[in-house]
Structure formats: structure tokens, C-alpha cells
Design a protein around this motif. Structure first.
Motif, mmCIF file in Angstrom:
data_model
loop_
_atom_site.group_PDB
_atom_site.id
_atom_site.type_symbol
_atom_site.label_atom_id
_atom_site.label_comp_id
_atom_site.label_asym_id
_atom_site.label_seq_id
_atom_site.Cartn_x
_atom_site.Cartn_y
_atom_site.Cartn_z
ATOM 1 N N ARG A 190 0.833 -1.209 0.000
ATOM 2 C CA ARG A 190 0.000 0.000 0.000
ATOM 3 C C ARG A 190 0.871 1.264 0.000
ATOM 4 O O ARG A 190 0.608 2.217 -0.742
ATOM 5 C CB ARG A 190 -0.907 -0.009 1.222
ATOM 6 N N LEU A 206 2.321 1.804 -3.437
ATOM 7 C CA LEU A 206 1.306 2.281 -4.380
ATOM 8 C C LEU A 206 1.069 3.779 -4.203
ATOM 9 O O LEU A 206 0.994 4.528 -5.183
ATOM 10 C CB LEU A 206 -0.006 1.524 -4.165
ATOM 11 N N GLU A 249 -8.984 2.815 -1.839
ATOM 12 C CA GLU A 249 -8.670 2.131 -3.094
ATOM 13 C C GLU A 249 -7.276 1.525 -3.042
ATOM 14 O O GLU A 249 -7.042 0.423 -3.580
ATOM 15 C CB GLU A 249 -8.772 3.095 -4.270
ATOM 16 N N ASP A 303 -7.495 -1.822 -1.447
ATOM 17 C CA ASP A 303 -8.044 -2.844 -2.338
ATOM 18 C C ASP A 303 -7.010 -3.293 -3.366
ATOM 19 O O ASP A 303 -6.848 -4.492 -3.622
ATOM 20 C CB ASP A 303 -9.286 -2.304 -3.061
ATOM 21 N N ILE A 304 -6.315 -2.329 -3.963
ATOM 22 C CA ILE A 304 -5.307 -2.667 -4.977
ATOM 23 C C ILE A 304 -4.167 -3.463 -4.349
ATOM 24 O O ILE A 304 -3.661 -4.425 -4.937
ATOM 25 C CB ILE A 304 -4.765 -1.392 -5.644
ATOM 26 N N VAL A 331 -5.083 -7.089 -4.074
ATOM 27 C CA VAL A 331 -5.026 -7.774 -5.371
ATOM 28 C C VAL A 331 -3.578 -8.051 -5.771
ATOM 29 O O VAL A 331 -3.228 -9.166 -6.178
ATOM 30 C CB VAL A 331 -5.729 -6.929 -6.458
ATOM 31 N N VAL A 332 -2.725 -7.032 -5.639
ATOM 32 C CA VAL A 332 -1.322 -7.182 -6.031
ATOM 33 C C VAL A 332 -0.625 -8.234 -5.174
ATOM 34 O O VAL A 332 0.144 -9.059 -5.689
ATOM 35 C CB VAL A 332 -0.584 -5.832 -5.927
ATOM 36 N N ASN A 356 -0.214 -7.971 -14.269
ATOM 37 C CA ASN A 356 0.068 -7.066 -13.156
ATOM 38 C C ASN A 356 0.436 -5.670 -13.663
ATOM 39 O O ASN A 356 0.013 -4.660 -13.093
ATOM 40 C CB ASN A 356 1.207 -7.643 -12.305
ATOM 41 N N TYR A 375 -2.741 -4.000 -14.971
ATOM 42 C CA TYR A 375 -3.630 -3.652 -13.861
ATOM 43 C C TYR A 375 -3.145 -2.394 -13.138
ATOM 44 O O TYR A 375 -3.917 -1.439 -12.930
ATOM 45 C CB TYR A 375 -3.711 -4.833 -12.886
ATOM 46 N N LEU A 376 -1.868 -2.366 -12.776
ATOM 47 C CA LEU A 376 -1.364 -1.192 -12.061
ATOM 48 C C LEU A 376 -1.319 0.038 -12.969
ATOM 49 O O LEU A 376 -1.544 1.159 -12.508
ATOM 50 C CB LEU A 376 0.024 -1.475 -11.471
ATOM 51 N N LYS A 408 -4.851 1.378 -12.890
ATOM 52 C CA LYS A 408 -5.318 1.876 -11.591
ATOM 53 C C LYS A 408 -4.512 3.068 -11.091
ATOM 54 O O LYS A 408 -5.062 3.960 -10.430
ATOM 55 C CB LYS A 408 -5.273 0.755 -10.549
ATOM 56 N N LEU A 409 -3.219 3.098 -11.374
ATOM 57 C CA LEU A 409 -2.370 4.144 -10.795
ATOM 58 C C LEU A 409 -2.173 5.361 -11.683
ATOM 59 O O LEU A 409 -2.032 6.485 -11.168
ATOM 60 C CB LEU A 409 -0.989 3.548 -10.430
#
Length: 204
Positions: A140, A143, A154, A157-158, A161-162, A191, A194-195, A198-199
């Protein structure tokens, strides 16, 4: 004072600290191979090429060795996630995805011994939860260092998943999870995508 009550000896000199590191490394190897219950102090000393008296000098019991291994791994984990957080600030989301995957792969050899310990001790539920919380917090933090506009909820949550993706990668390496020759590369790609998705919107 009995060996059960005597505290673990903390060495003051570098040579003593090196000896303790060697003993813990040997203990991790034996526990990983045989499990905690089947491991003996004599086997640990033999693997470390040390006298049994030297092992008992620093660790009065096998439980003391297990406790020291847990403390050592927690310290290693904290340092590793601190380093990842520092890297995350200057990385792209896709680069961070690879950094996180590579981290768990790097830590895997030490983690196997810790997993063997946790699996053998039903009274260590709180320790298991502590390691899980430490890993989630580490991911976290990385991120949020990478995407400073990311909402905390969020990010939680991410991170979950990661972390599960990271564990799946290790499972593929150990053949504990269904895999094929190209599956690890596909997981890395997943991966990264996804990142990236999201990022990127939360980056300055």
C-alpha cells in the motif's frame, strides 16, 4: 536457570552477530526441509558447521530459534518494503508492478522457512496476521508513493489484489499453483496492465 527460561543471547561483537546469522540461516534451511517439529537442535548445529554448545549459547531452545527467525524475517520484510517504497516514487506503474513481483520472488527462500513454522504452530495465528498486515501495508505504501492522488481505501483494495498476484507468482515457481512455461510472463503482463490502469489516473 533452566534452558527454557534463559533468554536468547544477543551478541555484542561482529563475530558473534555473524555466528548467529549463520545459525539462523542453517535453522531456516533445516526447518524448510523437514518441518519445525522434526527439526532438532543437533541438525541445526550440524548444518551450520557449529558445535551444539555454540547453538545453545545463543538459543536456549528450539522455540527460541523459531522466535528469532520470526523476528529476523519481520525485520527483513520491513527493510525490503521500505526500499520498494523509495523506488516506487520514481518508477512508472508498470515498473512498480515488476518491482513488487520480484520482491516476493527474492524473499521466497526465507519465507518458506517462516511458512513452515507458521504451519506447525496453531498458537501463532496472531503472528500470521501480523505478517499479512505488514505485507499489505508495505504494498500500500509503495502504491501511494507512486500515485500520490490515490485514495486510501482504493490503495487498500489494490494492495490486496497485487499481494495475491505476488503469491500466485511464487506458487507458480514452486509448482504449487497451476502453471505452464509461459504463465509467469502472462501474470507479469497482467500485473503491469492492472497497475497501469489503476495508478496512472492518480499520478501527478
Amino acid at each position: 536457570m533452566s534452558s527454557q527460561k534463559r533468554k536468547t543471547l544477543a551478541p555484542q561483537r561482529e563475530v558473534g552477530r555473524q555466528r548467529v546469522a549463520e545459525l539462523l540461516e542453517a535453522a531456516a534451511e533445516v526447518i524448510q526441509e523437514r518441518g519445525f517439529e522434526a527439526t532438532t537442535m543437533a541438525e541445526i548445529a550440524l548444518r551450520a558447521d557449529a558445535r551444539i554448545g555454540s547453538l545453545y549459547r545463543f538459543f536456549p531452545s528450539k522455540d527460541a530459534v523459531a522466535d528469532a527467525l520470526m523476528d529476523h524475517y519481520a525485520t527483513v520484510l520491513a527493510a525490503a518494503y521500505d526500499a520498494v517504497r523509495d523506488q516506487a516514487a520514481g518508477a512508472t506503474p508498470e515498473q512498480l508492478a515488476d518491482i513488487l513481483i520480484d520482491l516476493l520472488v527474492k524473499l521466497h527462500p526465507q519465507a518458506r522457512a517462516v511458512t513452515a513454522l507458521l504451519d506447525s504452530r496453531t498458537d501463532w495465528t496472531q503472528i500470521r496476521l501480523r505478517f499479512r498486515a505488514q505485507a499489505l501495508a508495505g504494498v500500500r505504501a509503495a502504491l501511494m508513493a507512486n500515485a500520490t492522488g490515490l485514495a486510501e481505501a482504493e490503495a487498500d483494495d489494490i494492495a490486496a489484489v497485487v499481494l495475491n498476484n505476488m503469491k500466485t507468482m511464487v506458487g507458480m515457481m514452486r509448482k504449487d499453483a497451476p502453471t505452464t512455461q509461459g504463465a509467469p510472463d502472462q501474470l507479469r503482463l497482467m500485473n503491469r496492465l492492472y497497475l497501469g490502469a489503476k495508478l496512472t489516473p492518480a499520478r501527478p
